[in-house]
Write a protein that holds these residues in place. Structure first.
Motif, short mmCIF file in Angstrom:
data_model
loop_
_atom_site.label_atom_id
_atom_site.label_comp_id
_atom_site.label_asym_id
_atom_site.label_seq_id
_atom_site.Cartn_x
_atom_site.Cartn_y
_atom_site.Cartn_z
N GLN A 41 -8.06 -3.84 -34.93
CA GLN A 41 -6.89 -4.03 -33.72
C GLN A 41 -6.08 -5.38 -34.26
N GLU A 42 -6.87 -6.08 -35.09
CA GLU A 42 -6.30 -7.37 -35.48
C GLU A 42 -5.06 -7.62 -36.39
N SER A 43 -4.34 -8.66 -36.27
CA SER A 43 -3.46 -8.62 -37.40
C SER A 43 -3.92 -9.74 -38.30
N GLU A 47 -4.28 -13.18 -36.64
CA GLU A 47 -5.40 -13.53 -35.87
C GLU A 47 -6.56 -13.62 -36.84
N ALA A 48 -6.73 -12.91 -37.80
CA ALA A 48 -7.77 -12.65 -38.98
C ALA A 48 -8.17 -14.13 -39.65
#
Ligand code: HEM
Length: 129
Positions: A7-9, A12-13
């Motif tokens: 779900q992460e962009s 964010e990662a």
């Protein structure tokens, strides 16, 4: 390269604002000291570093803070006043890699980000060697 976060962009990662801030702070002093790239840039890199912080935030899937202020990124067009040769693109990427090393970025997220930056840098080339 295929890559996915559930779900992460990528923003964010890699650690979001904090990481991009550190990266930009590691990168521009290198640009300023680099014999191949520094002639293209103003002496005071503060404003460019801030623009890059805003651009990378948006480019990696964070808030659209670059476009909110400056409009459509049109990065190739914005680079047209400067002669971007393959050598300069390689140097830009080399300094970016060194900066990523300096701040301790690693793993898939870093590799994916670098891959995307490599594509943008290639796209910026507007003059043969
Ligand atoms: C390929 C080699 C590259 C060179 C030689 C280069 C050089 C430059 C130069 C000379 C400027 C303008 C400095 C000024 O306004 O006085 C600039 C601006 C900028 N560059 Fe690059 N660049 C390169 C690649 C990239 C890449 C890969 C990105 C993004 C990932 C990028 C993002 C930016 C941004 C966001 C600005 C500010 C644009 C603005 O709002 O005016 N550049 N670059």
């Amino acid at each position: 390269m295929t890559f996915s976060f559930s779900q992460e962009s990528i923003y964010e990662a890699i650690g979001g604002e904090k990481t991009i801030r550190k990266l930009v702070n590691a990168f521009y002093p290198r640009v300023g000291a680099d014999p191949i790239l520094s002639p293209l840039f103003p002496e005071d890199l503060t404003f460019i570093a801030e623009k890059q912080f805003m651009f990378l935030t948006q480019f990696l899937g964070g808030p659209t803070i670059y476009s909110d202020v400056y409009g459509h990124p049109m990065m190739r067009a914005r680079h047209m006043p400067f002669e971007i040769t393959p050598e300069r693109a390689r140097q830009w990427l080399k300094l970016m890699k060194e900066s990523m090393d300096e701040i301790g970025m690693e793993g898939h997220a870093r590799d994916y980000m670098f891959e995307r930056l490599t594509q943008v840098a290639q796209h910026m080339i507007n003059k043969p060697e």
